[in-house]
Write an enzyme that holds these catalytic residues in place. Structure first.
Site, short mmCIF file in Angstrom:
data_model
loop_
_atom_site.label_atom_id
_atom_site.label_comp_id
_atom_site.label_asym_id
_atom_site.label_seq_id
_atom_site.Cartn_x
_atom_site.Cartn_y
_atom_site.Cartn_z
N CYS A 142 0.82 -1.22 0.00
CA CYS A 142 0.00 0.00 0.00
C CYS A 142 0.85 1.27 0.00
CB CYS A 142 -0.93 0.01 1.21
SG CYS A 142 -2.00 -1.43 1.27
N HIS A 173 -3.41 7.26 2.88
CA HIS A 173 -3.80 5.94 2.37
C HIS A 173 -5.17 5.61 2.95
CE1 HIS A 173 -3.95 1.91 1.15
NE2 HIS A 173 -3.68 1.38 2.33
N ASN A 227 -10.12 -0.16 0.38
CA ASN A 227 -8.67 -0.04 0.33
C ASN A 227 -8.19 -0.60 -1.02
OD1 ASN A 227 -5.90 -0.36 0.62
ND2 ASN A 227 -6.02 -1.31 2.66
O1 UT7 Z 1 -3.36 -1.26 3.70
C1 UT7 Z 1 -3.06 -2.06 4.81
C2 UT7 Z 1 -4.13 -3.11 4.93
N1 UT7 Z 1 -4.63 -3.45 6.20
C3 UT7 Z 1 -5.21 -2.64 7.09
O2 UT7 Z 1 -5.19 -1.45 7.02
C4 UT7 Z 1 -5.93 -3.31 8.20
C5 UT7 Z 1 -5.80 -2.64 9.50
N2 UT7 Z 1 -6.73 -3.22 10.46
C6 UT7 Z 1 -8.02 -2.85 10.49
O3 UT7 Z 1 -8.46 -1.97 9.75
C7 UT7 Z 1 -8.88 -3.50 11.53
O4 UT7 Z 1 -8.08 -4.27 12.37
C8 UT7 Z 1 -10.00 -4.39 10.94
C9 UT7 Z 1 -11.05 -3.50 10.28
C10 UT7 Z 1 -9.45 -5.37 9.93
C11 UT7 Z 1 -10.70 -5.15 12.04
O5 UT7 Z 1 -11.21 -4.27 13.01
P1 UT7 Z 1 -10.93 -4.50 14.56
O6 UT7 Z 1 -11.65 -3.43 15.28
O7 UT7 Z 1 -9.44 -4.56 14.75
O8 UT7 Z 1 -11.62 -5.88 14.83
P2 UT7 Z 1 -10.94 -7.26 15.32
O9 UT7 Z 1 -10.06 -7.80 14.24
O10 UT7 Z 1 -10.33 -7.03 16.67
O11 UT7 Z 1 -12.19 -8.16 15.43
C12 UT7 Z 1 -13.23 -7.92 16.37
C13 UT7 Z 1 -14.32 -8.93 16.18
C14 UT7 Z 1 -13.81 -10.37 16.12
O12 UT7 Z 1 -14.73 -11.20 16.77
P3 UT7 Z 1 -14.46 -11.73 18.24
O13 UT7 Z 1 -13.19 -12.53 18.15
O14 UT7 Z 1 -14.33 -10.50 19.09
O15 UT7 Z 1 -15.67 -12.55 18.53
C15 UT7 Z 1 -13.82 -10.70 14.64
O16 UT7 Z 1 -13.97 -12.06 14.39
O17 UT7 Z 1 -15.00 -8.72 14.93
C16 UT7 Z 1 -15.03 -9.94 14.18
N3 UT7 Z 1 -14.98 -9.61 12.76
C17 UT7 Z 1 -16.08 -9.30 12.05
N4 UT7 Z 1 -17.39 -9.26 12.40
C18 UT7 Z 1 -18.27 -8.91 11.42
C19 UT7 Z 1 -13.91 -9.52 11.94
N5 UT7 Z 1 -14.29 -9.18 10.70
C20 UT7 Z 1 -15.64 -9.08 10.75
C21 UT7 Z 1 -16.61 -8.72 9.79
N6 UT7 Z 1 -17.90 -8.65 10.17
N7 UT7 Z 1 -16.27 -8.43 8.50
#
Ligand code: UT7
Length: 331
Positions: A116, A256, A286
């Site tokens: 990215c 970004h 993204n």
């Molecule tokens: O260009 C570089 C590319 N990458 C990035 O920029 C990614 C950077 N990271 C992020 O933007 C965030 O970490 C995410 C948007 C990917 C995830 O958000 P988060 O607030 O960090 O959530 P998390 O990964 O801590 O997940 C929280 C919960 C989990 O469930 P449990 O374990 O708490 O029961 C996940 O399984 O949300 C769940 N979850 C979802 N629920 C509904 C993860 N993805 C989803 C989804 N829909 N799509």
């Protein structure tokens, strides 16, 4: 070699595929909801290329549009850099395919991979060639078909990415304009946090790698998030400091487009009002290396960037990598 010329961006162009996939569409294929995606990321929809379309097709349209707004012919371009993690194939480079498509017969061409951060790496590399006089007009393109490498069964990643391409021409500009600062960095100790593991020389394609779904993007979202919040804010500030500017002198921030919460952290660090930050991740998600140049092109076309404005661009990505720069807009 010392700097002989002043480099800056003289034209922009972009292209996104027409097909829209909304959060509601995704909620029909994985266990997610529009509400979760919007509150956690800010994304509402993304564009997806048709099955027969590859990254060079998107890049070629963006390149042609950029040539048009630069009032240059393909022969005026002496180098093409394509920043991408989703090349058409391992080799030849996507840049060579674009060179052929647009007929830039005087151009050298190569791909650059910094995920990215690739577009920022690309324009900073281009600027070195322009500054030394080795090149006059470098076409830098950030282009991605992320949809081809996303696991559409993985709700952690499939909601985030989209396809698109953005391009610029980096050329000589008048003294006092163009690049005021450049920041690039990498930390390979975070290599495993975001990767596409198989298909290279470490794990060539086998039935087993396909069965284990190693040809898709894998990401430790929360670790990348922590890194991104810290890095985007710190590097945006670093770019302003290295340019010898105060925060008040920043006219526009092009970050970004990964997550609205990450962008907010950078905006607050620079103490910028919301209308000085360009956001399009709600419409495109993204697009990896294409995110910043598409945002830049839209901001230019909307008249939000004007001659003399101090523009900060900042990004981060797999590698881990990061980049930032300050540019005084020259055209
Ligand atoms: O260009 C570089 C590319 N990458 C990035 O920029 C990614 C950077 N990271 C992020 O933007 C965030 O970490 C995410 C948007 C990917 C995830 O958000 P988060 O607030 O960090 O959530 P998390 O990964 O801590 O997940 C929280 C919960 C989990 O469930 P449990 O374990 O708490 O029961 C996940 O399984 O949300 C769940 N979850 C979802 N629920 C509904 C993860 N993805 C989803 C989804 N829909 N799509």
């Amino acid at each position: 070699m010392a700097k002989l010329f002043n480099g800056g961006i003289i034209a922009t162009g972009s292209y996104v595929p027409e097909k829209v996939i909304t959060n509601h569409d995704l909620a029909r294929i994985v266990d997610t909801s529009d509400e979760w995606i919007v509150t956690r990321t800010g994304i509402r929809e993304r564009r997806i290329a048709d099955p027969h379309i590859a990254t060079s097709d998107l890049a070629t349209i963006a390149a042609r549009r950029t040539l048009e707004s630069a009032h240059l012919t393909p022969q005026d371009i002496d180098m093409i850099i394509v920043a991408t993690v989703t090349p058409d194939m391992h080799f030849p480079s996507t840049a060579c395919l674009v060179q052929r498509n647009i007929g830039a017969t005087n151009a050298s061409a190569f791909d650059l991979e910094a995920a990215c951060s690739g577009f920022l790496y690309g324009i900073i590399v281009a600027n070195q060639f322009v500054a030394t006089g080795f090149c006059k007009n470098v076409m830098v393109i950030g282009a991605e078909c992320m949809s081809k490498f996303v696991n559409w069964k993985d709700r952690n990643t499939c909601i985030l990415f989209g396809d698109g391409a953005g391009a610029v021409v980096v050329s000589r500009v008048d003294e006092g304009y163009g690049f005021l600062s450049q920041v690039l960095g990498a930390d390979g100790s975070g290599a495993e946090l975001l990767m596409l593991e198989a298909g290279g020389s470490r794990k060539p394609p086998t039935f087993e790698t396909v069965e284990k779904e190693l040809h898709y993007i894998h990401m430790d979202g929360s670790e990348v998030f922590k890194f991104a919040v810290q890095t985007m804010a710190a590097m945006a500030e670093e770019a302003v400091q290295r340019a010898g500017l105060t925060k008040e002198q920043v006219d526009f921030l092009i970050p970004h487009q990964a997550n609205i919460r990450i962008i907010e952290a950078a905006r607050k660090k620079l103490e910028l009002p919301e209308d000085k930050v360009y956001i399009n991740l709600d419409r495109y998600g993204n697009m990896s290396a294409a995110s910043i140049p598409v945002a830049l092109d839209e901001a230019v076309k909307q008249g939000r960037i004007k001659k003399g404005h101090n523009i900060v661009m900042v990004g981060f990505g797999a590698g881990l990598t990061w980049g930032a720069c300050t540019i005084r807009w020259a055209v």
